[in-house]
Design an enzyme around this catalytic site. Structure first.
Site, PDB file in Angstrom:
ATOM      1  N   PHE A  14       0.864  -1.177   0.000  1.00 32.71           N
ATOM      2  CA  PHE A  14       0.000   0.000   0.000  1.00 32.71           C
ATOM      3  C   PHE A  14       0.902   1.229   0.000  1.00 32.71           C
ATOM      4  CE2 PHE A  14      -4.592   0.727   1.400  1.00 32.71           C
ATOM      5  CZ  PHE A  14      -5.116  -0.281   0.623  1.00 32.71           C
ATOM      6  N   GLN A  26      -8.435  14.421   4.275  1.00 31.74           N
ATOM      7  CA  GLN A  26      -7.781  13.656   3.209  1.00 31.74           C
ATOM      8  C   GLN A  26      -8.650  13.563   1.957  1.00 31.74           C
ATOM      9  OE1 GLN A  26      -6.854   9.161   3.514  1.00 31.74           O
ATOM     10  NE2 GLN A  26      -4.865  10.174   3.458  1.00 31.74           N
ATOM     11  N   GLU A  72      -6.767   2.029  -2.813  1.00 30.70           N
ATOM     12  CA  GLU A  72      -5.333   2.139  -3.056  1.00 30.70           C
ATOM     13  C   GLU A  72      -4.746   0.765  -3.390  1.00 30.70           C
ATOM     14  OE1 GLU A  72      -3.540   5.022  -0.508  1.00 30.70           O
ATOM     15  OE2 GLU A  72      -1.933   3.641   0.008  1.00 30.70           O
ATOM     16  N   LEU A  82     -15.220   5.174  -4.277  1.00 33.74           N
ATOM     17  CA  LEU A  82     -13.822   4.901  -3.958  1.00 33.74           C
ATOM     18  C   LEU A  82     -13.268   3.744  -4.794  1.00 33.74           C
ATOM     19  CD1 LEU A  82     -11.370   5.177  -1.983  1.00 33.74           C
ATOM     20  CD2 LEU A  82     -12.526   3.508  -0.537  1.00 33.74           C
TER      21      LEU A  82
END
Lengths: 232, 607
Positions: B138, B259, B274, B271
């Site tokens: 990540f 964020q 990541e 979304l």
């Protein structure tokens, strides 16, 4: 864009009725939930429905859309014939408008002991599970408990307090199939009798409506096979 | 209890409101919010035989933890070498040195246990061939204090939050936790010595209020992503606990740090984890260039989120955006092959197909930075106790009040949260708070009487919306939409004083207009209009805290990027902001001293 929406507020209405709404120029790619929010915000704030994530993972906005249960947030307006007829999930008591009382649904969920049971002392690290064993849970663990399946099931409509329904049985299967779980025998024993499991007649409405593409009927049939094996 | 109250909220209300005997329930611990943080705490308390009530405005499995995709960080070293100290370094660096290093050490050390506990609770983690938990790379992760990429994120495909939330709820069923599902918590209740003693809530199904008395109250209400028009957050993420804390006189900490996730679906906000880049996906601009090579030569697409979001926003500002309006860049995944995508990223594949009609196994996906996570929140210590400045003490615990998860600010995320640290935060500090509550209960055995003023103001706040319409006042939904637009235009990825000053004025004006807002639905039965009005009041407090703190901070750090103050300023600004409704802004130092290891001093942040 034309809508016919089920309305009922026990505070004010003697009985339920259908109300027509019209939205001009829906945006391209608009989902049904966005349309309902727009109706609520700009036409009638008293229109009541549940919603949260808006992307099909929380399971809040299950409703009956042109006769078929689904999640409003992942149902494109463009896929629907007009007027779009929206009703609460069938088979459960209506609280208000599109909101149903889900107590029975949650009770059935709790009845299958939907949690991992391990009787041995736990190791200091993870319980081992091979990728193949883990794959047995695919198609089972993804359920979001939206109740679209159970409330489209005639067996559940007739006996919601006796027949567990596809959502709860899918969860039963999720733990029966888990290589880490040590309560398979007691889980199967708890499903004995003519109603809890065996009221499933493989009508497969559940499979047709599941917004996550899961197959409760297959899970139920797998449990049935294990029950047969167990009785031999 | 007979109690007469006088309406004090915004003028023209009924002279007095009869407050009949309100039903009361008593518990050792009240938890407000049933996401991962609240449920982890509830489980710990129920297992310790404390009587625990969980109040949630939605059914627990609807909480936004369910939407977390990529996973949870822990230095298990199942795939690549790792240890908690490297994880700590990455988190401190990721926080742009605003995170408190004692809390970060505590979290990173606790991480492996937190994962193993979840696994024992039943979470169906993805697995490696040797039967251990699968971990993926990540952003912002390194081996050996800034060396090669690490693989630290434990995942259940791309549905990790769903798997965790459901397993925690299931374990709470086993533990017989008491749930108040679809109850809305209005305000905290306290006594004249400042002890927090529970909350006033009402049952959304019938509108009936209930006083929930508790020796301890844990706020676990999640973030406030609904501040912004385009957000990855659920509609329920309205900063309710933060609003309640503000009204109880508790400041909010570091709210300017919001964020923006680099990869929300452009224009829609859904979304894309990541983990998509962790599995090998990368970003390209209109020229087909792999843009992150210029901004982060080493980590490239796995740089910290603030870095990647700024890079995308810069590409678009400089005219290298994709599409007819040049307003987004593309996330390329198709080179990974359908097998990897179906096995590791099945959820986002479905989301892309549903919302933009693109199968990422075939074509790239349009993305743009999208409001995602509230780094700031209710200030706590690493035991989850809410702390605030009292005289010369910057961190005096508020007796009986705890907070955990996104609504809290411990602070482990500082100015920028690393992907995979959010699920970790809620689990570690949900448990830590519960453990401290258990200690507190052993020393505070009896319920203290609730102050009638505190109850009256809570009842007034709720009853304000029962006022029958005089046809005047603006609609709640109109004001909410306007607020979200203002925050998006004035408090986004890049900020400067001019834009922020305008934003402050606009937010304050909306706060004023809200005092005269109205709703037309006065039904007692499942009144969602009333819930939304109360939510907007919470959001407005959070908006004030966010935009005031942002305007005041004259530096660029983590997610707070000022075009008029482009550098980090450790001399003047390595400190936490505190914003309270009564006294405005205040500051307190960063806790730079870890528990057992040497401090990581601030360095230039290069990826």
């Amino acid at each position: 864009m034309k809508f016919r929406i089920y309305r009922y507020n026990p505070d004010a209405d003697k009985k339920p009725y259908m109300q027509d709404f019209e939205l001009a120029d829906p945006e391209p790619g608009m989902m049904l939930l966005a349309a309902l929010l727009k109706i609520k915000d700009t036409i009638d704030e008293s229109l009541s429905f549940r919603r949260s994530c808006g992307e099909g993972v929380c399971g809040s906005d299950g409703m009956n859309i042109n006769g078929i249960n689904g999640l409003a947030c992942v149902t494109p307006l463009a896929s629907l014939k007009q007027p779009i007829e929206i009703r609460p999930l069938p088979g459960l008591p209506v609280v208000r408008d599109l909101i149903v009382d889900m107590d029975q649904f949650w009770q059935n969920y709790r009845d299958v002991k939907p949690y991992l049971i391990v009787n041995d002392p736990m190791p200091e690290v993870e319980l081992p599970q091979t990728p193949q064993q883990r794959e047995q849970l695919d198609g089972l663990y993804e359920c979001i408990l939206c109740a679209c399946c159970s409330t489209q099931c005639p067996s559940f409509w007739w006996n919601p307090d006796k027949y567990l329904g596809p959502a709860a049985l899918l969860q039963a299967s999720r733990f029966i199939e888990d290589s880490r779980d040590q309560a398979t025998e007691e889980r199967l024993a708890a499903l004995e009798g003519p109603f809890k499991l065996f009221r499933c007649h493989s009508i497969m409405n559940c499979v047709q409506v599941c917004p996550k593409g899961l197959n409760p009927t297959r899970a139920i049939n797998n449990i049935k096979k294990m029950m047969v094996k167990r009785s031999l | 209890m007979e109690c007469k109250t006088t309406a004090v909220v915004s003028g023209d209300v009924n002279d007095s409101i009869d407050m009949p005997d309100l039903p009361r329930r008593q518990f050792d611990a009240l938890i407000i919010g049933a996401g991962g943080g609240g449920l982890r705490a509830a489980l710990q308390l129920a297992n310790a035989d404390a009587s625990v009530a969980v109040v949630s405005k939605v059914f627990p499995t609807r909480s936004h933890t369910v939407a977390a995709q990529g996973g949870m960080n822990a230095a298990l070293a199942n795939v690549l070498p790792d240890n908690w100290h490297w994880h700590m370094f990455d988190t401190v660096k990721g926080s742009d040195y605003l995170g408190d290093q004692d809390a970060i050490e505590y979290m990173c050390r606790a991480a492996p246990t937190a994962v193993y506990e979840l696994e024992h609770f039943g979470v169906p983690f993805s697995r490696l061939d040797n039967g251990s938990i699968y971990q993926r790379p990540f952003g912002g992760q390194s081996q050996n204090f800034g060396g090669d990429q690490a693989a630290r994120t434990c995942a259940a495909a791309d549905r990790t939050g769903h798997a965790i939330l459901h397993s925690l709820y299931q374990q709470n069923i086993r533990a017989k936790t008491h749930f108040f599902d679809e109850y809305f918590a209005v305000d905290l209740l306290k006594d004249d010595q400042g002890y927090i003693l529970g909350a006033l809530a009402f049952n959304i199904h019938n509108g009936e209020p209930v006083i929930i008395e508790a020796k301890t109250t844990l706020l676990a209400t999640g973030g406030a992503g609904q501040l912004f028009r385009t957000t990855t957050n659920a509609l329920i993420n309205t900063g309710d606990g933060m609003g309640m804390a503000l009204r109880a006189g508790v400041p909010l900490q570091d709210m300017e740090f919001f964020q923006f996730h680099p990869t929300g679906i452009a224009g829609r906000g859904m979304l894309i984890t990541e983990g998509a880049r962790g599995e090998g996906g990368y970003l390209v601009n209109a020229d087909g260039e792999r843009l992150m090579e210029r901004y982060a030569p080493k980590a490239k697409d796995l740089a910290s989120r603030d870095v990647v979001s700024r890079a995308i926003a810069t590409e678009v500002r400089e005219g290298r955006g994709c599409g007819p309006n040049k307003d987004h860049v593309m996330l390329k995944l198709d080179h990974l092959g359908e097998d990897v995508i179906q096995k590791r990223l099945p959820g986002i594949r479905q989301t892309c197909i549903t919302f933009v009609g693109i199968d990422p196994a075939v074509a790239p996906v349009p993305i743009f930075p999208t409001a995602h996570y509230t780094m700031g929140g209710i200030p706590t210590n690493r035991d989850g106790q809410v702390v605030m400045p009292v005289k010369d003490t910057p961190e005096e615990p508020v007796p009986g009040l705890y907070a955990a998860g996104e609504c809290a600010c411990v602070s482990v995320h500082g100015a920028n949260r690393l992907g995979g640290n959010s699920l970790l935060d809620i689990l570690v500090f949900g448990r830590a708070a519960a453990n401290h509550i258990i200690d507190y209960l052993s020393e505070n055995r009896y319920h203290r009487p609730i102050d009638s003023d505190s109850l009256e103001s809570a009842v007034n706040r709720m009853q304000r919306w029962d006022r029958k319409g005089d046809g005047e006042g603006e609609s709640v939904s109109g004001l909410r939409d306007e607020l979200k637009m203002v925050m998006e235009n004035h408090c986004s990825v890049f900020r400067n004083d001019e834009v922020l000053a305008e934003g402050v004025a606009k937010v304050e004006q909306i706060v004023e207009r809200f005092k005269h807002a109205r709703i037309d639905d006065h039904s007692a039965v499942f009144n969602t209009a009333r819930v939304e009005a109360l939510e907007l009041e919470n959001l407005l407090g959070v908006a004030l805290a966010t935009i005031h703190s942002a305007r005041a901070r004259q530096e660029s750090r983590g997610a707070h990027s000022r075009t008029d103050y482009t550098e980090r300023d450790d001399i003047n600004w390595m400190r936490h902001s505190l914003y309270s409704l009564d006294t405005g802004l205040d500051y307190k130092p960063v806790r730079t001293k870890p528990i057992s290891v040497d401090s990581f001093p601030p360095k230039a942040r290069v990826y």
